[in-house]
Design an enzyme around this catalytic site. Structure first.
Site, PDB file in Angstrom:
ATOM      1  N   GLU A 166       0.948  -1.216  -0.106  1.00  0.00           N
ATOM      2  CA  GLU A 166       0.028  -0.035  -0.138  1.00  0.00           C
ATOM      3  C   GLU A 166       0.845   1.231  -0.173  1.00  0.00           C
ATOM      4  O   GLU A 166       2.064   1.413   0.630  1.00  0.00           O
ATOM      5  CB  GLU A 166      -0.989   0.073   1.158  1.00  0.00           C
ATOM      6  CG  GLU A 166      -1.671  -1.206   1.465  1.00  0.00           C
ATOM      7  CD  GLU A 166      -2.744  -1.148   2.536  1.00  0.00           C
ATOM      8  OE1 GLU A 166      -3.582  -0.283   2.488  1.00  0.00           O
ATOM      9  OE2 GLU A 166      -2.284  -1.602   3.646  1.00  0.00           O
ATOM     10  N   HIS A 222      -6.207 -11.422   5.341  1.00  0.00           N
ATOM     11  CA  HIS A 222      -6.321 -11.210   3.881  1.00  0.00           C
ATOM     12  C   HIS A 222      -5.229 -12.158   3.054  1.00  0.00           C
ATOM     13  O   HIS A 222      -5.399 -12.825   2.243  1.00  0.00           O
ATOM     14  CB  HIS A 222      -5.924  -9.870   3.319  1.00  0.00           C
ATOM     15  CG  HIS A 222      -6.928  -8.851   3.907  1.00  0.00           C
ATOM     16  ND1 HIS A 222      -8.044  -9.053   4.253  1.00  0.00           N
ATOM     17  CD2 HIS A 222      -6.522  -7.393   4.438  1.00  0.00           C
ATOM     18  CE1 HIS A 222      -8.758  -7.991   4.869  1.00  0.00           C
ATOM     19  NE2 HIS A 222      -7.820  -7.025   5.024  1.00  0.00           N
TER      20      HIS A 222
HETATM   21  C1  BG6 Z   1      -7.816  -3.559   5.823  1.00  0.00           C
HETATM   22  C2  BG6 Z   1      -6.646  -2.829   6.704  1.00  0.00           C
HETATM   23  O1  BG6 Z   1      -8.508  -4.773   6.215  1.00  0.00           O
HETATM   24  O2  BG6 Z   1      -7.336  -3.496   4.606  1.00  0.00           O
HETATM   25  C3  BG6 Z   1      -6.200  -1.804   6.301  1.00  0.00           C
HETATM   26  O3  BG6 Z   1      -7.197  -3.084   8.153  1.00  0.00           O
HETATM   27  C4  BG6 Z   1      -5.699  -2.205   4.878  1.00  0.00           C
HETATM   28  O4  BG6 Z   1      -4.975  -1.444   6.947  1.00  0.00           O
HETATM   29  C5  BG6 Z   1      -6.975  -2.344   3.996  1.00  0.00           C
HETATM   30  O5  BG6 Z   1      -5.536  -0.609   4.467  1.00  0.00           O
HETATM   31  C6  BG6 Z   1      -6.407  -2.743   2.583  1.00  0.00           C
HETATM   32  O6  BG6 Z   1      -7.579  -2.920   1.661  1.00  0.00           O
HETATM   33  P1  BG6 Z   1      -7.485  -2.849   0.023  1.00  0.00           P
HETATM   34  O7  BG6 Z   1      -8.997  -3.340  -0.130  1.00  0.00           O
HETATM   35  O8  BG6 Z   1      -7.436  -1.297   0.020  1.00  0.00           O
HETATM   36  O9  BG6 Z   1      -6.406  -3.401  -0.259  1.00  0.00           O
END
Ligand code: BG6
Ligand code: NDP
Length: 491
Positions: free
Chosen positions: A217, A241
């Site tokens: 990210e 995830h």
């Molecule tokens: C969330 C986390 O579950 O997923 C966050 O708590 C993270 O920290 C986010 O930023 C990322 O999700 P995506 O869909 O933007 O990849």
């Protein structure tokens, strides 16, 4: 073209309606489904939190993300229609509150109507919330509950939460969300693997050298820093995830796509994950934390500055995971996630083995093993790197080129965000996109072992500048095994 599948009318109660998740994701997701005509008229949407707000005040807060600046006139009209259906009730889950009676009155008394309780709350009060739902007689035959991740912060706390929730709701009414399972490209993993004969025969230690899963990210902890500091990258991203992605890559073909068939196969993978021991952690795990740097073209503060004090929490983690079963013996899964990385990029790389016997003249160029790149976000797509002959006369020259499936170019359409899809899946009662209790607990067992291993001081924090690829030591994790992290931008 995607088809709009109608759902039955439902009531949804969002506990934690004034929070970040509800405002940024849930209300906008419901609004988008409303705009697509998927929410039947006699459905009810009710927000609950402790703040004493009128409906109008809540609507104003919800509009911050639900109706962004510059929205068209038509969008504004749709928003006005939608938000008029949304009510707000103030209640304190931890105390006696008149809000519970108001909530009961606001809900459809029909026992069989689908009633969803979304717990967008701190996980520490999931149990109390379910107990209060039960005690106030709100748990009807048609009720189901959605739990946000993380379920607890270790195996023990997850078990307590699961027990408390299970005392009120049966397992088949509990929807544990991992929003990655709602992403289009993640759902496509099952299709890619099990609807194409081509891959399965080589999908094992026989054909695959190693797997890389990266969720990078570019954003920092930002406004969620106080939550994040108690969690860190391992608990926030890997336990849920990334392990779910690993399961979808590594699981055996299920007998069907029925929820429990898929979940049982994922569980076997989680249970086969080798526990990392303290004396191996130094070589198998890298923890990092970002310092100030340039991210997305602007200067970004250090993590410690965002949190307001020095912190030992990791904002980056890289792990070599091993799955002890026949299919994956000797095939490492390298997992990596971090905040404030060079770019937002989530991808799975399947690195195949070299051909067993090279018959091409060395002058023709370097032979490279096939590589499958599954790009989850952004620029969703699937790319298979293959060796080909450079066309033209003058003998054989090798070229390593992609067979490329770009979602944007191939499917000329928008698809729903993960939360939109998952909310509608709850209404339909499709448990396949949600985690079962035993999956969550098995994931925590492995995660707890990583935490225990590093608490011994085996993995000191490595600092990395915001906007980089993470700590240098993360490269060592692979170079030690004679491998390197692949970057899909590179050929
Ligand atoms: C969330 C986390 O579950 O997923 C966050 O708590 C993270 O920290 C986010 O930023 C990322 O999700 P995506 O869909 O933007 O990849
Ligand atoms: P926030 O802290 O922003 O919001 C928490 C919400 O819970 C607020 O509305 C708060 O309102 C309410 N709340 C807290 N205590 C009580 C109580 N005793 N009674 C009634 N309401 C209460 O958290 P998030 O929205 O960020 O996260 C919510 C859940 O979702 C967490 O489990 C988180 O881990 C998870 N999650 C969040 C993501 C995100 O992007 N934000 C992503 C993935 C998961 P008030 O204090 O006014 O009562």
């Amino acid at each position: 073209m995607a088809e709009l599948v109608p759902v039955e009318p439902f009531d949804i109660v969002i506990f934690g309606a004034t929070g970040d998740l509800a405002r940024r994701k849930l209300i906008p997701a419901l609004f988008h489904r409303w705009c697509d005509g998927q929410i039947p008229e006699n459905s009810r949407i009710i927000g609950v939190a402790r703040d004493e707000l009128t409906d109008a005040e809540f609507h104003e807060r919800a509009a911050e993300f639900g109706l962004p600046d510059g929205a068209s006139e038509q969008r504004r009209e749709r928003w006005a229609e939608f938000i008029a259906h949304v009510r707000y009730i103030a209640a304190d889950i931890e105390g006696e509150s008149p809000g519970w009676a108001a909530l009961k009155d606001a809900l459809d008394p029909n026992e069989d109507k689908i009633r969803i309780f979304y717990l967008a709350l701190p996980p520490s009060i999931y149990g109390k919330t379910c107990a209060a739902i039960g005690a106030h007689g709100l748990n009807t035959r048609g009720s189901r509950v959605i739990l946000e991740k993380p379920i607890g912060r270790d195996y023990h706390s997850a078990r307590l939460i699961n027990e408390a929730v299970g005392a009120v709701f049966p397992e088949n009414s509990i929807f544990r969300i991992d929003h990655y399972l709602g992403k289009e490209t993640v759902q496509n993993l099952l299709i890619l693997r099990f609807a194409n004969m081509l891959l399965e025969p080589v999908w094992s230690a026989g054909g695959i050298d190693h797997v890389q899963i990266t969720v990078a990210e570019s954003l920092g902890a930002g406004t969620r820093a106080s939550y994040y500091d108690r969690s860190g990258a391992l608990r926030d991203m890997v336990q849920n995830h990334i392990l779910q992605l690993l399961c979808l890559v590594a699981m055996e073909p299920p007998a069907s796509l029925e929820a429990d068939a898929v979940r049982a196969e994922k569980l076997k993978v989680l249970r086969a994950l080798r526990l990392i021991k303290a004396d191996q952690a130094g070589e198998a795990v890298v923890r990092g934390q970002y310092q100030a740097g340039i991210s997305d073209g602007a200067s970004a503060p250090a993590y410690a500055e965002e949190v307001g004090e020095e912190s030992k929490t990791e904002t980056f983690v890289a792990i070599r995971a091993d799955i002890d079963n026949w299919r994956w013996a000797g095939v490492p899964f390298y997992l990596r996630t971090g905040k404030r990385m060079r770019a937002r990029r989530s991808e799975i790389i399947i690195q195949f083995k070299p051909v067993p016997h090279d018959i091409i003249n060395a002058d023709a160029g370097v032979m490279q093993p096939n590589r499958l790149v599954i790009r989850l976000q952004p620029d969703e797509g699937v790319k298979l790197m293959m060796m080909t002959k450079d066309p033209g006369p003058g003998g054989v020259r090798l070229r390593y080129v992609p067979l490329n499936l770009s979602y944007a170019e191939t499917f000329d359409q928008d698809y729903p965000d993960a939360y939109e899809r998952l909310l509608m899946a709850v209404v339909r009662g499709n448990l396949g996109l949600f985690m079962r209790r035993d999956e969550v607990e098995a994931a925590w067992r492995w995660t707890d072992a990583v935490v225990a291993a590093w608490t011994d001081g085996a993995c000191p924090l490595q600092f990395y500048p915001a906007g980089s690829d993470g700590p240098d030591k993360a490269s060592l994790l692979l170079s030690r095994d004679g491998r390197e992290w692949y970057d899909a931008e590179r050929p």
